[in-house]
Design an enzyme around this catalytic site. Structure first.
Site, PDB file in Angstrom:
ATOM      1  N   LEU A 205      49.376  41.819  40.593  1.00  0.00           N
ATOM      2  CA  LEU A 205      48.790  40.718  39.824  1.00  0.00           C
ATOM      3  C   LEU A 205      49.733  40.328  38.695  1.00  0.00           C
ATOM      4  O   LEU A 205      49.835  39.156  38.330  1.00  0.00           O
ATOM      5  CB  LEU A 205      47.414  41.117  39.269  1.00  0.00           C
ATOM      6  CG  LEU A 205      46.731  39.980  38.517  1.00  0.00           C
ATOM      7  CD1 LEU A 205      46.297  38.868  39.465  1.00  0.00           C
ATOM      8  CD2 LEU A 205      45.541  40.479  37.726  1.00  0.00           C
ATOM      9  N   TYR A 206      50.424  41.317  38.127  1.00  0.00           N
ATOM     10  CA  TYR A 206      51.425  41.018  37.088  1.00  0.00           C
ATOM     11  C   TYR A 206      52.413  39.977  37.613  1.00  0.00           C
ATOM     12  O   TYR A 206      52.663  38.949  36.977  1.00  0.00           O
ATOM     13  CB  TYR A 206      52.160  42.298  36.687  1.00  0.00           C
ATOM     14  CG  TYR A 206      53.379  42.052  35.836  1.00  0.00           C
ATOM     15  CD1 TYR A 206      53.264  41.663  34.508  1.00  0.00           C
ATOM     16  CD2 TYR A 206      54.667  42.197  36.358  1.00  0.00           C
ATOM     17  CE1 TYR A 206      54.387  41.429  33.724  1.00  0.00           C
ATOM     18  CE2 TYR A 206      55.790  41.972  35.588  1.00  0.00           C
ATOM     19  CZ  TYR A 206      55.651  41.583  34.267  1.00  0.00           C
ATOM     20  OH  TYR A 206      56.761  41.353  33.485  1.00  0.00           O
ATOM     21  N   ALA A 207      52.969  40.248  38.807  1.00  0.00           N
ATOM     22  CA  ALA A 207      53.949  39.336  39.399  1.00  0.00           C
ATOM     23  C   ALA A 207      53.324  37.963  39.636  1.00  0.00           C
ATOM     24  O   ALA A 207      53.953  36.924  39.369  1.00  0.00           O
ATOM     25  CB  ALA A 207      54.461  39.920  40.706  1.00  0.00           C
ATOM     26  N   THR A 209      50.964  36.572  37.967  1.00  0.00           N
ATOM     27  CA  THR A 209      50.796  35.813  36.711  1.00  0.00           C
ATOM     28  C   THR A 209      52.148  35.285  36.212  1.00  0.00           C
ATOM     29  O   THR A 209      52.204  34.232  35.588  1.00  0.00           O
ATOM     30  CB  THR A 209      50.123  36.643  35.587  1.00  0.00           C
ATOM     31  OG1 THR A 209      50.922  37.784  35.264  1.00  0.00           O
ATOM     32  CG2 THR A 209      48.722  37.077  35.980  1.00  0.00           C
ATOM     33  N   LYS A 210      53.224  36.010  36.485  1.00  0.00           N
ATOM     34  CA  LYS A 210      54.549  35.516  36.067  1.00  0.00           C
ATOM     35  C   LYS A 210      54.947  34.312  36.932  1.00  0.00           C
ATOM     36  O   LYS A 210      55.514  33.336  36.450  1.00  0.00           O
ATOM     37  CB  LYS A 210      55.594  36.625  36.163  1.00  0.00           C
ATOM     38  CG  LYS A 210      55.437  37.679  35.064  1.00  0.00           C
ATOM     39  CD  LYS A 210      55.760  37.115  33.678  1.00  0.00           C
ATOM     40  CE  LYS A 210      55.654  38.134  32.583  1.00  0.00           C
ATOM     41  NZ  LYS A 210      55.941  37.603  31.245  1.00  0.00           N
TER      42      LYS A 210
END
Ligand SMILES: NC(=O)c1ccc[n+]([C@@H]2O[C@H](COP(=O)([O-])OP(=O)(O)OC[C@H]3O[C@@H](n4cnc5c(N)ncnc54)[C@H](O)[C@@H]3O)[C@@H](O)[C@H]2O)c1
Ligand SMILES: O=C(O)[C@H]1O[C@H](OP(=O)(O)OP(=O)(O)OC[C@H]2O[C@@H](n3ccc(=O)[nH]c3=O)[C@H](O)[C@@H]2O)[C@H](O)[C@@H](O)[C@H]1O
Length: 396
Positions: A205-207, A209-210
Site C-alpha cells: 500500500l505504501y508503494a 500511495t507513492k
C-alpha cells in the site's frame, strides 16, 4: 514502534479524519494557538536566506531522516529553511527530537503540525514567501502498511493533496520537489529500473500511495501550473537514519545477540537492494531544487506550461541483504545470529536497481558512496549517538 491506532470502529471514529500514527502534537489546533509574535519571529528568522540569490524552502518532514539532512545542507549553503513535522510516534520520538535539536543549533526551526492542517499551512505561506517546497513528510515503511493502512492515506494522499492545494493558491506559487519511492516499480523484473518503465504493479500500500502521489502531482501540474519534481529514492541509509529500516535494526539486534531474519526468494535466491547513502541523496535533492523552474500559475490558474519531472535517485549498485549483514558483522565485530526465511508477502519486493542516467544528465547526480563506506559512517554515528543517550538516561 508505536501501536497502530487503526482498529477503532466506533461510529464517532468513522466520522473522524483518516487514522493517523499517534502524534505528539495536536494536528487540529486553532490558528490562535500557533502562538503570536514569538512563533512568527522563529519562523521568519529560520526562513531568512543569507543572500538574495538563495531560496526560501519549506521542508516538510524536517524531523525525519532525509528531512534533517536536507534542511541542514540547505541552511549550510545560505538558503532560508523552515521545517514542518508532526513528530508522530511511528518510531523513536527521541530520535526525531534530537534531530530537531541539531537543526535548532544550526538555525533551522521546525513548526510542529500536520500536513492536513490547512489553516496552519496557509498561515505559513502568509508569513513566508516560500520559493520552494521540499516535501519529504510521509508515512514511510513498506511492511507497516499492513498494520496501519490508514496512516498512509492520511499522510501520503490526503496530506499531499492538502499541501498542493495550499501551494496552488500561494502567491507566488512555490516550485515543489518531493519524495516518491523506488517501490513504485513494484513487481517489475526488467532491471535496472528506468523512469520510463511501468509502475502499475505495486507490492505494498505504501508503494500504491507513492504511485498515486505521482499521478496527483501530475494533475496539479496540468491544471494549476505547479512546477513539480518527484524523486524516487532507493533504500536510503546513513547516520541519523530510521530505526524501522533493516540496516538499523539489524545493527541493534546483532549487538544485542538477537536473531535477525534474512529474507530470500522462493527459489533460495538473494533479495537485494540498491542501498543509497544519505549524502548522495541530499546532493540529488539540492540539484533538483536548483534546477526546478518556476511554477507558472497565479490566482489558482495556470498561465503557461510548467515543469514536470521524475528522477531515480539510487546507487545503481545493488547488494544482497546477506552481504549487508556480512559488512555489519565485520564493522561491529560481532557474528550475527541469522535466520534465513522465505520472503513473506508483506510488501517487500525481491530486488531494486536504479538506472540513474536521467538524473546524471539533468541533475549532474553521481553517487559516490559504496555500501561498506556508508555503513562505516552509520556505525560510527550509531555508537556515538547511543552512548550519549545512555549517559542521559543514567543521569536521570
Ligand atoms: N529512507 C528511505 O529509504 C526512503 C526511500 C524511498 C522514499 N522515501 C521517502 O522519503 C521521504 C523521507 O523519508 P525518511 O526516511 O526521512 O522518513 P521519516 O519517517 O524519517 O521522515 C518523515 C517525517 O515526516 C513526518 N510526517 C509524517 N506524516 C506527517 C504529516 N501528516 N504531517 C507532518 N509531518 C508528517 C514524520 O514525523 C517524519 O519525521 C518520505 O516521503 C519517504 O516515503 C524514503
Ligand atoms: O526505496 C524505497 O522505496 C523503500 O526503501 C525502504 O524500504 P526497503 O527497501 O524495504 O528497506 P528495509 O525495510 O530497510 O529493507 C531492506 C531489505 O531488508 C530485507 N529485510 C527486511 C526486514 C527483515 O527483517 N529482514 C529482511 O531481510 C527486505 O526484504 C529488504 O530487501 C524504506 O523503508 C521505504 O520507506 C521505501 O521508501
Amino acid at each position: 514502534m508505536a501501536a497502530p491506532t487503526g482498529s477503532a470502529t466506533s461510529l464517532a471514529r468513522l466520522d473522524a479524519a483518516p487514522t493517523q500514527v499517534p502524534s505528539a502534537s495536536n494536528p487540529r489546533r486553532s490558528l490562535g494557538s500557533y502562538g503570536g509574535s514569538d512563533w512568527e519571529r522563529h519562523v521568519t528568522r529560520s526562513a531568512r536566506r543569507r543572500s538574495d540569490s538563495g531560496m526560501t524552502v519549506l521542508v516538510t518532514g524536517a524531523a525525519g531522516f532525509v528531512g534533517t539532512h536536507v534542511s541542514m545542507a540547505l541552511k549550510r549553503r545560505g538558503d532560508g529553511v523552515l521545517g514542518l513535522d508532526n513528530f508522530n510516534l511511528y518510531y523513536e520520538p527521541t530520535l526525531k527530537r534530537n534531530r530537531q535539536k541539531e537543526l535548532q543549533k544550526n538555525g533551522v526551526f521546525i513548526v510542529e503540525g500536520d500536513l492536513n492542517d490547512k489553516s496552519l499551512l496557509h498561515k505559513l505561506f502568509d508569513v513566508v514567501a516560500f520559493t520552494h517546497v521540499m516535501h519529504l513528510a510521509a508515512q514511510a515503511g513498506v511492511r507497516y502498511a499492513m498494520q496501519n493502512p490508514s496512516s498512509y492515506i492520511h499522510s501520503n494522499i490526503a496530506g499531499l493533496v492538502n499541501l498542493l492545494e495550499v501551494c496552488k493558491s500561494a502567491n507566488p506559487q512555490p516550485s515543489i520537489v518531493w519524495a516518491s519511492s523506488s517501490s513504485v516499480y513494484g513487481l517489475n523484473s526488467k532491471v535496472p529500473f528506468s523512469e520510463k518503465d511501468r509502475t502499475d504493479q505495486p507490492a505494498s500500500l505504501y508503494a500504491a500511495t507513492k504511485k498515486a502521489g505521482e499521478e496527483i502531482a501530475h494533475t496539479y501540474n496540468h491544471i494549476y501550473g505547479l512546477s513539480i519534481t518527484g524523486l524516487r529514492f532507493f533504500t536510503v541509509y546513513g547516520p541519523w537514519g530510521r530505526p524501522d529500516m533493516a540496516y538499523f535494526f539489524f545493527t541493534r539486534d546483532i549487538l544485542k545477540g538477537k536473531v535477525i531474519k534474512i529474507y530470500e526468494t522462493a527459489d533460495h535466491g538473494s533479495v537485494a537492494r540498491d542501498f543509497t547513502y544519505i549524502d548522495d541523496v541530499v546532493k540529488g535533492c539540492l540539484a533538483a531544487l536548483d534546477t526546478a523552474k518556476k511554477s507558472t500559475g497565479s490566482g489558482g490558474k495556470k498561465k503557461g506550461p510548467a515543469q514536470f519531472r521524475i528522477f531515480n535517485l539510487g546507487n545503481t549498485a545493488p547488494v544482497p541483504v546477506s552481504e549487508l549483514v556480512n559488512i555489519l558483522e565485520k564493522l561491529l565485530k560481532v557474528k550475527a545470529k541469522r535466520l534465513v526465511l522465505p520472503m513473506p508477502r508483506n510488501g517487500d519486493v525481491k530486488f531494486t536497481h536504479a538506472n540513474i542516467s536521467l538524473a546524471h544528465r539533468e541533475l549532474g547526480y553521481r553517487p559516490t558512496t559504496d555500501l561498506e563506506t556508508g555503513l562505516k559512517k552509520f556505525v560510527k554515528w550509531y555508537f556515538k549517538y547511543y552512548k550519549e543517550e545512555k549517559k542521559k538516561i543514567n543521569a536521570w
